[in-house]
Structure formats: structure tokens, C-alpha cells
Design a protein around this motif. Structure first.
Motif, short mmCIF file in Angstrom:
data_model
loop_
_atom_site.label_atom_id
_atom_site.label_comp_id
_atom_site.label_asym_id
_atom_site.label_seq_id
_atom_site.Cartn_x
_atom_site.Cartn_y
_atom_site.Cartn_z
N UNK A 58 0.56 -1.30 -0.32
CA UNK A 58 -0.29 -0.13 -0.07
C UNK A 58 0.56 1.61 -0.10
N UNK A 59 2.18 1.57 0.83
CA UNK A 59 3.05 2.36 0.60
C UNK A 59 3.73 3.33 -0.63
N UNK A 60 4.05 2.10 -0.94
CA UNK A 60 4.92 2.54 -2.32
C UNK A 60 4.39 0.58 -3.58
N UNK A 61 3.30 1.22 -3.90
CA UNK A 61 2.59 0.54 -4.98
C UNK A 61 3.60 -0.07 -6.17
N UNK A 62 4.90 0.35 -6.31
CA UNK A 62 5.57 0.52 -7.68
C UNK A 62 6.98 -0.32 -6.41
N UNK A 63 7.17 -0.93 -5.44
CA UNK A 63 7.91 -1.67 -4.97
C UNK A 63 8.63 -2.01 -5.62
N UNK A 64 10.48 -2.21 -5.95
CA UNK A 64 11.19 -2.97 -7.51
C UNK A 64 12.94 -3.03 -6.01
N UNK A 65 13.06 -4.15 -6.69
CA UNK A 65 14.01 -4.64 -5.49
C UNK A 65 15.02 -5.06 -7.29
N UNK A 66 15.53 -3.70 -7.44
CA UNK A 66 16.78 -4.02 -8.33
C UNK A 66 18.50 -4.30 -7.69
N UNK A 67 18.13 -5.95 -8.77
CA UNK A 67 19.70 -7.40 -8.01
C UNK A 67 20.36 -6.72 -8.73
N UNK A 68 21.82 -6.21 -7.66
CA UNK A 68 22.96 -6.18 -8.31
C UNK A 68 24.08 -7.12 -8.71
N UNK A 69 24.50 -8.09 -7.16
CA UNK A 69 25.41 -8.92 -7.59
C UNK A 69 24.90 -10.14 -6.62
N UNK A 70 25.45 -11.21 -7.03
CA UNK A 70 24.05 -12.43 -6.88
C UNK A 70 25.01 -13.65 -6.21
N UNK A 71 25.74 -13.58 -4.77
CA UNK A 71 26.97 -14.53 -4.75
C UNK A 71 26.13 -15.96 -4.11
N UNK A 72 26.84 -16.94 -4.48
CA UNK A 72 25.88 -18.00 -4.11
C UNK A 72 27.47 -19.29 -2.71
N UNK A 73 27.31 -19.63 -2.08
CA UNK A 73 28.45 -19.92 -1.16
C UNK A 73 27.76 -21.45 -0.94
N UNK A 74 28.94 -22.14 -0.46
CA UNK A 74 28.35 -22.90 -0.03
C UNK A 74 27.15 -23.07 1.49
N UNK A 75 27.21 -24.16 1.73
CA UNK A 75 26.05 -24.44 2.60
C UNK A 75 25.26 -24.03 2.72
N UNK A 76 24.45 -23.99 1.29
CA UNK A 76 23.06 -23.17 1.21
C UNK A 76 23.06 -21.74 1.16
N UNK A 77 24.61 -20.93 1.60
CA UNK A 77 24.01 -19.82 1.53
C UNK A 77 24.01 -19.14 0.18
N UNK A 78 22.89 -18.38 -0.12
CA UNK A 78 22.74 -16.77 -1.47
C UNK A 78 23.06 -15.41 -0.78
N UNK A 79 23.90 -14.79 -0.91
CA UNK A 79 23.87 -13.20 -0.34
C UNK A 79 23.42 -12.64 -1.85
N UNK A 80 22.47 -11.73 -1.80
CA UNK A 80 22.73 -10.43 -2.55
C UNK A 80 22.28 -8.93 -2.28
N UNK A 81 23.68 -8.30 -2.86
CA UNK A 81 23.08 -7.27 -3.12
C UNK A 81 22.37 -6.19 -4.05
#
Length: 140
Positions: A58-81
Motif C-alpha cells: 500500500x505505501x509503495x505500490x511500485x516497490x522494486x528490488x534491483x538485484x546488483x550481484x548474487x553470490x552463491x556460497x557453500x552450505x546453501x548460503x546466497x547473498x544478494x546486493x
């Protein structure tokens, strides 16, 4: 089975304001999976993970996430900038329980998300957004 990165990209796609699919978003989490908004300390578990997505619509009807970098690490860890972006159109709950009425201002805020994925499901989602920057942009 999709890769851990594919699961996370699917979660972002389901949470995109223009294509918001809360049932899909929730389905990507393990039954005991959780979403922690680190700046506020708020945590949602299981089906509750839909609540922050509902609350931002409701407060942000055009909310968007611009993914810059996605890092996949061991043990099922994913980090996203990423960057959180949108326009403030409606009431937004701010720290202390106050409500900031829509300002019409755009925001563009840096963020880092850390996920743990196990057996194709999100077990943990920690969102490190720059809430202070976000509020500054909405009130300046």
C-alpha cells in the motif's frame, strides 16, 4: 530441483510489486523458515513471511528490488546486493509506531540480503536494509 540461486531469484520475482504473488513467495519458504528485518528486529516465521510484503504494497505500490550481484556460497548460503526502490504513495509505519503519510517521494536505498536455502526451500532470510537512508529520502 532448482539451484539455490534460482530459488532466491524466484522469491524476488514473486515479491515484485507489479507481479506480487504472496502465495508463491510463502511457498518458497520451509515451514519453519523465517524472514528477519535486521534494522527493526522484526521476524516472521512460516506463513507469516507474507506480512512484510503485504505491508509494503500500500505505501509503495511500485516497490522494486534491483538485484546488483548474487553470490552463491557453500552450505546453501546466497547473498544478494541490491537496491530497494519505489514511490511513497501511502501510510508507512516507521520506528516508534508512528505513521508517515504518503509523500510522493521516490527512494533508492542500498540493501544486502542473506539467505539460507536447504532442500530447495528458504530456511532463513536476513534483510540488512538502510532504514535510516530510506526514511531520510522520504522525509527530506
Amino acid at each position: 530441483m532448482p539451484t539455490n540461486e534460482e530459488v532466491i531469484r524466484e522469491a524476488y520475482a514473486a515479491a515484485e510489486a507489479k507481479d506480487l504473488d504472496l502465495d508463491k513467495f510463502v511457498s518458497l519458504f520451509a515451514d519453519d523458515g523465517y524472514f528477519l528485518d535486521v534494522p527493526s528486529g522484526l521476524k516472521w516465521t512460516g506463513a507469516e513471511v507474507r506480512q512484510p510484503m503485504e505491508g509494503i504494497q500500500a505505501p509503495f505500490p511500485d516497490f522494486h528490488r534491483e538485484l546488483l550481484k548474487v553470490y552463491s556460497a557453500g552450505e546453501g548460503i546466497v547473498v544478494v546486493e541490491l537496491r530497494l526502490q519505489g514511490t511513497h504513495k501511502g501510510d508507512f509505519m516507521v520506528p516508534g509506531g508512528d505513521v508517515l503519510p504518503g509523500t510522493g517521494k521516490r527512494f533508492d536505498v542500498p540493501c544486502c540480503d542473506v539467505f539460507e536455502v536447504k532442500d530447495g526451500k528458504i530456511k532463513a532470510f536476513h534483510c540488512y536494509n538502510m532504514r535510516s537512508t530510506w526514511l531520510e529520502q522520504l522525509t527530506a
